[in-house]
Design a protein around this motif. Structure first.
Motif, PDB file in Angstrom:
ATOM      1  N   TYR E  11      -2.455   1.760   1.300  1.00  0.00           N
ATOM      2  CA  TYR E  11      -1.405   2.145   2.252  1.00  0.00           C
ATOM      3  C   TYR E  11      -0.160   1.276   2.044  1.00  0.00           C
ATOM      4  CZ  TYR E  11       1.165   2.669   6.620  1.00  0.00           C
ATOM      5  OH  TYR E  11       2.155   2.873   7.538  1.00  0.00           O
ATOM      6  N   ARG E  12      -0.388  -0.025   1.920  1.00  0.00           N
ATOM      7  CA  ARG E  12       0.741  -0.948   1.735  1.00  0.00           C
ATOM      8  C   ARG E  12       1.525  -0.618   0.466  1.00  0.00           C
ATOM      9  NH1 ARG E  12      -1.552  -6.237   1.775  1.00  0.00           N
ATOM     10  NH2 ARG E  12      -1.511  -6.027  -0.472  1.00  0.00           N
ATOM     11  N   MET E  15       3.473   2.804   0.843  1.00  0.00           N
ATOM     12  CA  MET E  15       4.650   2.741   1.712  1.00  0.00           C
ATOM     13  C   MET E  15       5.729   1.833   1.107  1.00  0.00           C
ATOM     14  SD  MET E  15       3.884   4.954   3.890  1.00  0.00           S
ATOM     15  CE  MET E  15       5.541   4.837   4.608  1.00  0.00           C
ATOM     16  N   LYS E  18       7.658   3.813  -1.386  1.00  0.00           N
ATOM     17  CA  LYS E  18       8.583   4.755  -0.738  1.00  0.00           C
ATOM     18  C   LYS E  18       9.828   4.025  -0.216  1.00  0.00           C
ATOM     19  CE  LYS E  18       5.404   8.378   0.810  1.00  0.00           C
ATOM     20  NZ  LYS E  18       5.155   9.334   1.885  1.00  0.00           N
ATOM     21  N   ILE E  19       9.579   2.913   0.453  1.00  0.00           N
ATOM     22  CA  ILE E  19      10.692   2.161   1.033  1.00  0.00           C
ATOM     23  C   ILE E  19      11.640   1.687  -0.067  1.00  0.00           C
ATOM     24  CG2 ILE E  19      11.272  -0.018   2.193  1.00  0.00           C
ATOM     25  CD1 ILE E  19       8.680   0.422   3.886  1.00  0.00           C
ATOM     26  N   SER E  21      12.113   2.998  -2.916  1.00  0.00           N
ATOM     27  CA  SER E  21      12.756   4.092  -3.650  1.00  0.00           C
ATOM     28  C   SER E  21      14.108   4.444  -3.041  1.00  0.00           C
ATOM     29  CB  SER E  21      11.853   5.325  -3.655  1.00  0.00           C
ATOM     30  OG  SER E  21      11.836   5.906  -2.363  1.00  0.00           O
ATOM     31  N   ASN E  22      14.402   3.895  -1.879  1.00  0.00           N
ATOM     32  CA  ASN E  22      15.706   4.099  -1.256  1.00  0.00           C
ATOM     33  C   ASN E  22      16.718   3.135  -1.855  1.00  0.00           C
ATOM     34  OD1 ASN E  22      15.558   5.973   1.294  1.00  0.00           O
ATOM     35  ND2 ASN E  22      13.603   4.908   1.102  1.00  0.00           N
ATOM     36  N   ASN E  24      18.491   0.922  -0.434  1.00  0.00           N
ATOM     37  CA  ASN E  24      18.847  -0.186   0.450  1.00  0.00           C
ATOM     38  C   ASN E  24      18.614  -1.535  -0.227  1.00  0.00           C
ATOM     39  OD1 ASN E  24      18.522  -2.248   2.621  1.00  0.00           O
ATOM     40  ND2 ASN E  24      19.265  -0.510   3.812  1.00  0.00           N
ATOM     41  N   ILE E  27      16.825  -4.618   1.799  1.00  0.00           N
ATOM     42  CA  ILE E  27      15.362  -4.551   1.861  1.00  0.00           C
ATOM     43  C   ILE E  27      14.747  -4.866   0.493  1.00  0.00           C
ATOM     44  CG2 ILE E  27      13.410  -2.961   2.171  1.00  0.00           C
ATOM     45  CD1 ILE E  27      14.906  -1.706   4.501  1.00  0.00           C
ATOM     46  N   PHE E  31      12.093  -7.956  -0.249  1.00  0.00           N
ATOM     47  CA  PHE E  31      10.781  -7.767  -0.884  1.00  0.00           C
ATOM     48  C   PHE E  31      10.669  -8.658  -2.122  1.00  0.00           C
ATOM     49  CE2 PHE E  31       8.197  -4.097   0.723  1.00  0.00           C
ATOM     50  CZ  PHE E  31       8.942  -3.836   1.852  1.00  0.00           C
ATOM     51  N   ASP E  63      -1.499  -7.667   9.713  1.00  0.00           N
ATOM     52  CA  ASP E  63      -1.332  -7.228   8.325  1.00  0.00           C
ATOM     53  C   ASP E  63      -0.874  -8.388   7.436  1.00  0.00           C
ATOM     54  OD1 ASP E  63      -2.060  -4.749   9.134  1.00  0.00           O
ATOM     55  OD2 ASP E  63      -0.190  -3.749   8.623  1.00  0.00           O
ATOM     56  N   CYS E  64       0.010  -9.229   7.965  1.00  0.00           N
ATOM     57  CA  CYS E  64       0.498 -10.383   7.202  1.00  0.00           C
ATOM     58  C   CYS E  64      -0.648 -11.378   6.986  1.00  0.00           C
ATOM     59  CB  CYS E  64       1.644 -11.080   7.941  1.00  0.00           C
ATOM     60  SG  CYS E  64       2.918  -9.949   8.545  1.00  0.00           S
TER      61      CYS E  64
END
Lengths: 114, 114, 114, 114, 114, 114
Positions: E11-12, E15, E18-19, E21-22, E24, E27, E31, E63-64
Motif C-alpha cells: 500500500y505504501r 500510494m 502515485k503521489i 507521479s504528480n 509537486n 513533496i 520524500f 505507520d511511521c
C-alpha cells in the motif's frame, strides 16, 4: 459484554502481558503507575476517571478514551457527566476532537447496552 | 494580588477586549462558549475546573494552566487536588509535561500567598 | 558555567525540590523513572541522550531540549551528532520545529563555550 | 519597523545563518524548501501565507505565526482575512489556541502601525 | 514476509508512487530528504533508525513506527534496543503512547517471525 | 458516490445526529460554529476549505481531512490546489504527515472518480 468491548479488552490484555514479560523496568513501572494514579486519593475515583477521559480526548487517543469510558462506566459515572466532560474536551481541543467524540459516543452506547 | 498574576490578567483582559471588538462572530462565540462550559452543570464547578486544568496541562499550554489554576483556586480547590490532577497530566502526557508542572507549581504558590 | 545555563539549572532544581517535597507518589516516581531511563542499558548513555533530545525536539519542548543538550554534552556527544539528531527532528516534526532548532543551537553554543 | 518586529527578525536571521553555516545538508534543504513552498504556484502567495498561518496557529507556534503574519502583511492580506483565518484555527484547534491568538493580534497591530 | 508487513509495504509503495507521479516538487523533495536523512553519517544507521523510531512513537504515528521498526530490524537492531527506545518514548510521551506500544510490539513480533 | 465515501458520510451523519439529540449545549454550539466558520466571508469558500484542510492535515486527523477534501471538491478546488495545500502541510507538519497524505490522496481519487 458486547463483542466490540470484549475484543478490545482481550487484545489489550494479551499485548500488555507480552510487553510486561520483557525485562524492561521502565515500561513495567509506567504500567504500574497507570494503575495507581487512578485510585481513590484526595480526589474520588469518579473524578479521576473523568480527568483521564478528558486528557485522552484532547490528546485524541481512541483506545485511551475507550479504556477510561469503561472504567468510568464501572465507577458509576452517568451519561450526562460523560457528555459534559467530552464537551469540555471538544471546546479545549477543538473540532479536531469531533471524530473521537463520535467513536466515544458509540463506545458508551455499547457499554450502556450490556 | 501578586504582580505576576495581575500582569497576566491585565494582558489577557486587554487583548481579549481588542480581539472581541472586531466583527468576527466565530471568535466571539468561542469566547462565549468558554465561559459557559465551565459553569455548574451535571458536574460541579470544581470538577470542571480540574478537567480544564488537566486538558491544559497535557496540551502544555502555560497560560491556560495559569487561568484554570486561578479559577480552581477561587472555587475552593485544594493544593492536594491540584497536585493529583497534575500528576495524572504528567503520567498521561509524559515527562514533557514536567516544565509546565514547574511553572504551574510556581503559579499556585503565588495564588496561595495572596 | 554561563549565566544562562546556571539560571536554568537553578530554577529547575529549586522547583523540582518543591514539587518533590509534596506527598504525591505518582510525580515522585515519574521523576525517579526519568533518571533511570537514561542510564546505561542495552543502549549506551550517549544514544539514550540523543533519543531524549529528538523526542524533546519533535514534541517542541525547549526546556527538555536544553536539559538533554546539557546531559548529551556531558556524555561526550559532538556538535555534528547533535546537528544530525536535530536534522532528523526537523524532518520528522516539520518546519514547526525550526524555532526550537534556533534556541537549541544557541544553547549548545553556550555549553561549548564554557 | 517597530523594535519588537526588528528584534525578532534579527535574532531569526542571526541564528539561521549560524545553523546554515554547518555542513548539515538535511537542514539546509528544509530551509530551502520553506522558501520555495510559499512562492506563487497553482495557489496565489496570499492564500499560501494564510495556509502557513493557520497551520502555525493550530500547531501553536508563536514564532511561526509571527513569521507568517509578517509575510502575509507584506503580500497585502487584510486584517479581516487574518481574523477569519485565525477564527478557523481557534475553532479547529480549540480554545488552547487562544493565548496564541492574543499574541498574534498584538503582533499584527505592530505590523499595521509601521 | 508475513502478510501484514507485505500489505503495509505494498500500500505504501503504491500510494507513494502515485503521489510522486504528480508535479509537486515540495513533496518530491521531502520524500527524497526522508531517504537521505537516515543514511550513515556522523551517526551510524542503527542509531538514526532508533531516533526515527522514538520520534514516530512520541508523535504517535503507527505507520511511521512500523516503517522504522522494519528498517531498524533490517539494520540489525535487537529487541532489547527496540524496547529501551520505546520505553523512553513512553516515559517522555506519556501513557498516551501505550496503545502504539502494543501495536509496535505486535509488529516487531511479525518482523522477527519471518 | 463510491462506497467508501458513502459509508464514511453515513456513519458521520448517524453519530452526529445521536450526539446532537442530547441536551449538551456546548457540543451543539460547536457543531453549529463548524458550519458557519466555513461559509463565504472576507475569504471565499474555496480558500476556507483549504484552510480547514491544511489544519486537519498538520493535526493529522484522517476523518477531518476526508471531510474537507469532500467539501473542497464540491466547491471546485482542483487537484493541483489540493496537492499544494498538502505539500505545505507536509513541510510544516513534517514527514509524520506522510501516512495521512497517502490516505488523503486515495480519498481524493475516489472523489474525482465519481
Amino acid at each position: 459484554m458486547s463483542q466490540k468491548v470484549q475484543e478490545f479488552n482481550e487484545y489489550r490484555s494479551k499485548m500488555n502481558e507480552k510487553i510486561l514479560s520483557n525485562d524492561n523496568k521502565i515500561i513495567k513501572r509506567i504500567f504500574n503507575l497507570d494503575t495507581n494514579a487512578f485510585k481513590e486519593g484526595h480526589l474520588p475515583v469518579k473524578t479521576k476517571e473523568l480527568l483521564g477521559l478528558v486528557a485522552s480526548a484532547v490528546l485524541r487517543c481512541d483506545d485511551c478514551i475507550a479504556y477510561h469510558l469503561e472504567t468510568a462506566h464501572k465507577s458509576g459515572v452517568t451519561k450526562e457527566e460523560v457528555m459534559e466532560t467530552l464537551s469540555i474536551a471538544t471546546l479545549v481541543g477543538g473540532t479536531i476532537v469531533i471524530p473521537h467524540l463520535r467513536k466515544a459516543y458509540e463506545y458508551w452506547e455499547v457499554l450502556e447496552s450490556n
